[in-house]
Design a protein around this motif. Structure first.
Motif, PDB file in Angstrom:
ATOM      1  N   ASP A 238      53.890  20.869  72.456  1.00 22.60           N
ATOM      2  CA  ASP A 238      53.825  19.406  72.477  1.00 22.60           C
ATOM      3  C   ASP A 238      52.665  18.964  73.359  1.00 22.60           C
ATOM      4  N   ALA A 239      51.945  17.980  72.893  1.00 26.15           N
ATOM      5  CA  ALA A 239      50.821  17.462  73.683  1.00 26.15           C
ATOM      6  C   ALA A 239      51.328  16.749  74.927  1.00 26.15           C
ATOM      7  N   PRO A 240      50.593  16.834  76.037  1.00 26.47           N
ATOM      8  CA  PRO A 240      50.992  16.087  77.235  1.00 26.47           C
ATOM      9  C   PRO A 240      50.825  14.592  77.014  1.00 26.47           C
ATOM     10  N   SER A 241      51.551  13.811  77.774  1.00 24.48           N
ATOM     11  CA  SER A 241      51.428  12.352  77.685  1.00 24.48           C
ATOM     12  C   SER A 241      50.036  11.924  78.134  1.00 24.48           C
ATOM     13  N   PRO A 242      49.542  10.806  77.600  1.00 22.86           N
ATOM     14  CA  PRO A 242      48.238  10.308  78.048  1.00 22.86           C
ATOM     15  C   PRO A 242      48.222  10.062  79.550  1.00 22.86           C
ATOM     16  N   TYR A 243      47.119  10.351  80.181  1.00 24.70           N
ATOM     17  CA  TYR A 243      46.952  10.188  81.624  1.00 24.70           C
ATOM     18  C   TYR A 243      47.249   8.733  82.010  1.00 24.70           C
TER      19      TYR A 243
ATOM     20  N   ARG B 184      46.344  21.394  79.768  1.00 24.92           N
ATOM     21  CA  ARG B 184      47.242  20.237  79.660  1.00 24.92           C
ATOM     22  C   ARG B 184      46.656  19.030  80.380  1.00 24.92           C
ATOM     23  N   ASP B 185      46.095  19.244  81.572  1.00 27.91           N
ATOM     24  CA  ASP B 185      45.484  18.138  82.314  1.00 27.91           C
ATOM     25  C   ASP B 185      44.341  17.518  81.518  1.00 27.91           C
ATOM     26  N   ALA B 186      43.491  18.390  80.931  1.00 29.28           N
ATOM     27  CA  ALA B 186      42.344  17.892  80.174  1.00 29.28           C
ATOM     28  C   ALA B 186      42.789  17.114  78.943  1.00 29.28           C
ATOM     29  N   LEU B 187      43.766  17.646  78.207  1.00 32.75           N
ATOM     30  CA  LEU B 187      44.242  16.962  77.008  1.00 32.75           C
ATOM     31  C   LEU B 187      44.918  15.642  77.355  1.00 32.75           C
ATOM     32  N   SER B 188      45.618  15.606  78.484  1.00 34.61           N
ATOM     33  CA  SER B 188      46.228  14.361  78.935  1.00 34.61           C
ATOM     34  C   SER B 188      45.163  13.300  79.192  1.00 34.61           C
ATOM     35  N   ARG B 189      44.072  13.713  79.836  1.00 27.98           N
ATOM     36  CA  ARG B 189      42.990  12.760  80.138  1.00 27.98           C
ATOM     37  C   ARG B 189      42.295  12.292  78.866  1.00 27.98           C
ATOM     38  N   VAL B 190      42.060  13.213  77.946  1.00 26.50           N
ATOM     39  CA  VAL B 190      41.377  12.838  76.705  1.00 26.50           C
ATOM     40  C   VAL B 190      42.266  11.925  75.864  1.00 26.50           C
ATOM     41  N   ARG B 191      43.575  12.176  75.841  1.00 30.30           N
ATOM     42  CA  ARG B 191      44.479  11.339  75.059  1.00 30.30           C
ATOM     43  C   ARG B 191      44.551   9.911  75.593  1.00 30.30           C
TER      44      ARG B 191
END
Length: 432
Positions: A42-47, A377-384
């Protein structure tokens, strides 16, 4: 109008293509060709907090004239403040001739474009945010001849500059602030490191060619290294690759120093390294998700490790400084030390509900990161958290792409600005 023979060929190929892209059972395999599962997370929530972010891209084009080709390249980047109405913009470009014109023109202008992209990305580096780069990390060593090493290439450049200085005083004026005058590799590295403008190499090569030093040193390299005719200019492409390595080192250092994450996003990845099949990983993953009716944001980690393994050299033992290691990155300007410390965590990610699966690679300092999975996960959260298109692609990169393109009108304007007698490439010999 469609050529009848081509239309017939397309119809005959249609069934084969359908079988290829609509495989009834998507599967991935490891290096031993044993089937393995795709671990879709599951993708992390948006930052949730405000953050700075940047985006870069580049463009290049060429105009063929009757007796030579004019090339142009551009790098464009912007830094977006979460509270600002308009971003800070950065742009750099090159217009001119590549010499020698007969040698790998398309590949070389692409290297110069990447140098410009890295240059503006360094200037736009955000603080405590995410820096978006278009495409895969171009951090490979580039073209090095099998018979030529980094030291040989650097010494050739130093000799060319010294030879040209006999015919033209101040050969480096306006190009580099280097002051050395020896013919060793450190002198050549100083010339590149202290460039006033990037890319340095196409501008310097033009001045060297004007004095005749470029060809005389090339002949010397051919004789001393016993190079075949096809590799006569390999020392030039080696130095061009070195300048690109330096430009990306400076860009990544700027981003990491500012506490931000360098994230490379590929719109159309053709990599097959995860699933080890004949079709791209992205296709296999999207088929896998469709078969499970998975349409939400998520990701799979495809790789995490050093640059050598990332580029397919797992046998390299960096600590032992093996012969392979010495060939890949030059031991000047801190390049080898830097790239042996850099790692990549590569993912395939769907950033938005019903969006496309994109290749998202995060570059990091391995001495500072103990958990690449959490970094992803941190990077994907920031990009989302960034503005995304309907397909889930970051809109800042769409903006960068639009600003970095070199269209026909811009090329026409550049040709007029050059102010030289321009004779278009003629096709009159083909007319009856």
């Amino acid at each position: 109008m469609l050529t009848p023979s081509l239309l017939l060929e397309a119809r005959e190929f249609r069934e084969t293509l359908a079988l290829l892209v609509k495989s009834p059972r998507p599967a991935c395999y490891d290096e031993n060709h044993e089937e393995r599962e795709i671990t879709w997370l599951d993708a992390p929530s948006p930052y949730p907090h405000a953050q700075q972010y940047s985006a870069e891209d580049g463009g290049n084009d060429r105009r063929n004239l009757r007796t030579y080709t004019v090339v142009a390249a551009k790098g464009w980047a912007a830094r977006f403040e979460s509270s600002a109405e308009s971003p800070s913009r950065f742009e750099r470009g090159f217009v001119g001739l590549l010499v020698p014109q007969s040698y790998r023109m398309g590949a070389r202008i692409a290297v110069y474009r990447q140098v410009l992209e890295a240059n503006v990305a360094a200037q736009a580096a955000p603080r405590s945010g995410v820096a978006l780069f278009d495409g895969s990390p171009p951090l490979m060593w580039g073209k090095i001849s099998k018979r030529l090493n980094w030291d040989d290439a650097l010494k050739a450049l130093a000799r060319a500059v010294r030879e040209a200085s006999k015919y033209e005083r101040g050969i480096l004026d306006g190009l580099s602030n280097a002051t050395c005058n020896s013919v060793d590799e450190d002198c050549a590295a100083e010339i590149i490191a202290k460039a006033i403008k990037r890319p340095l190499m196409p501008r310097l090569l033009l001045k060297l060619a004007k004095t005749g030093a470029l060809e005389s040193v090339t002949i010397e390299v051919i004789k001393s290294q016993s190079l075949p005719p096809a590799e006569r200019y390999s020392w030039i492409s080696s130095i061009e690759s070195l300048e690109r390595l330096l430009a990306y080192k400076e860009a990544l250092e700027a981003v990491l120093r500012n506490g931000s994450l360098p994230v490379f996003i590929v719109k159309t990845s053709r990599s097959t390294k995860l699933c080890n099949t004949d079709v791209p990983d992205v296709h296999m993953i999207e088929m896998y998700l469709a078969s499970r009716h998975e349409h939400g944001p998520g990701y799979v980690i495809a790789f995490a490790g050093d640059m050598y393994t990332y580029y397919g050299f797992p046998e390299v033992n960096v600590r032992e400084r093996s012969e392979v290691s010495r060939r890949l990155y030059p031991e000047v300007l801190g390049l080898r030390e830097f790239y042996e410390r850099i790692g990549v965590v590569a993912t395939y990610a769907r950033l938005k509900e019903m969006g496309y699966v994109l290749r998202v690679d995060v570059v990091y300092d391995m001495s500072e990161v103990s958990d690449p999975g959490q970094l992803a996960r941190d990077a994907l959260s920031r990009v989302r958290a960034l503005p995304l298109s309907r397909e889930g692609y970051p809109i800042p990169l769409i903006t960068a792409d639009a600003n970095a393109r070199l269209g026909k009108e811009e090329m026409d304007g550049l040709m007029r600005a050059l102010g030289i007698e321009l004779v278009p490439e003629s096709r009159s010999v083909l007319r009856l």
